[in-house]
Scaffold this motif. Structure first.
Motif, mmCIF file in Angstrom:
data_model
loop_
_atom_site.group_PDB
_atom_site.id
_atom_site.type_symbol
_atom_site.label_atom_id
_atom_site.label_comp_id
_atom_site.label_asym_id
_atom_site.label_seq_id
_atom_site.Cartn_x
_atom_site.Cartn_y
_atom_site.Cartn_z
ATOM 1 N N ARG A 79 19.085 -38.457 -14.708
ATOM 2 C CA ARG A 79 19.547 -37.115 -15.118
ATOM 3 C C ARG A 79 18.430 -36.093 -15.015
ATOM 4 O O ARG A 79 18.692 -34.915 -14.760
ATOM 5 N N HIS A 80 17.182 -36.487 -15.172
ATOM 6 C CA HIS A 80 16.070 -35.558 -14.986
ATOM 7 C C HIS A 80 15.987 -35.153 -13.512
ATOM 8 O O HIS A 80 15.756 -33.978 -13.195
ATOM 9 N N ARG A 81 16.195 -36.124 -12.613
ATOM 10 C CA ARG A 81 16.191 -35.804 -11.176
ATOM 11 C C ARG A 81 17.352 -34.886 -10.842
ATOM 12 O O ARG A 81 17.224 -33.962 -10.038
ATOM 13 N N LEU A 82 18.507 -35.150 -11.485
ATOM 14 C CA LEU A 82 19.679 -34.310 -11.251
ATOM 15 C C LEU A 82 19.385 -32.866 -11.668
ATOM 16 O O LEU A 82 19.665 -31.926 -10.923
ATOM 17 N N ILE A 83 18.827 -32.680 -12.842
ATOM 18 C CA ILE A 83 18.509 -31.335 -13.341
ATOM 19 C C ILE A 83 17.563 -30.626 -12.376
ATOM 20 O O ILE A 83 17.800 -29.491 -11.979
#
Length: 139
Positions: free
Chosen positions: A8-12
């Motif tokens: 989710r950090h990569r997604l953000i």
């Protein structure tokens, strides 16, 4: 990209706009659908509590962030965030928005779990669920 970075950090990071005249609008366009999805699960008060905690944690780093109140509706808090963003440089907005989104989702993940949090974010941001656990995200 860090090898052990959470999906989710990569997604953000993949969705953040680096330099754009409309960066405040782009930043809020990430918050609004996420708020809608989260409110459908934990209610508006739940979202507001998470949002207020996130703002509180970063007021020392970004003193220009408006104080969030539990009494505000989600759309009012996001409108205040947008007004705060419009007074800053694109670099400041990008940095603050990245940190706020990561902190908000970290708090959410600590409550409901990493997998469900990532799934909610993928739904909110119309990202292919099958990509949410992969290395790259496509919209």
């Amino acid at each position: 990209m860090e090898p052990n970075e959470l999906p989710r950090h990569r997604l953000i990071k993949s969705l953040l706009v680096e330099s754009d005249e409309q960066i405040a609008d782009a930043a809020i366009s990430l918050w609004e659908p996420m708020a809608s999805e989260i409110i459908s699960i934990v209610g508006e008060e739940g979202f507001n509590s998470l949002y207020a905690r996130t703002i509180f944690l970063h007021r020392a780093v970004f003193p220009w962030l408006s104080v969030a109140s539990d009494q505000l509706q989600a759309n009012q808090g996001l409108a205040e965030l947008k007004m705060s963003f419009k007074k800053q440089t694109p670099t400041q907005v990008s940095e603050a928005n990245n940190l706020l989104l990561i902190t908000f989702t970290d708090i959410l993940a600590s409550l409901i779990g990493e997998q469900l949090t990532t799934r909610i974010l993928c739904l909110a941001w119309s990202t292919d669920i099958s990509n949410c656990t992969g290395k790259e995200f496509q919209k």
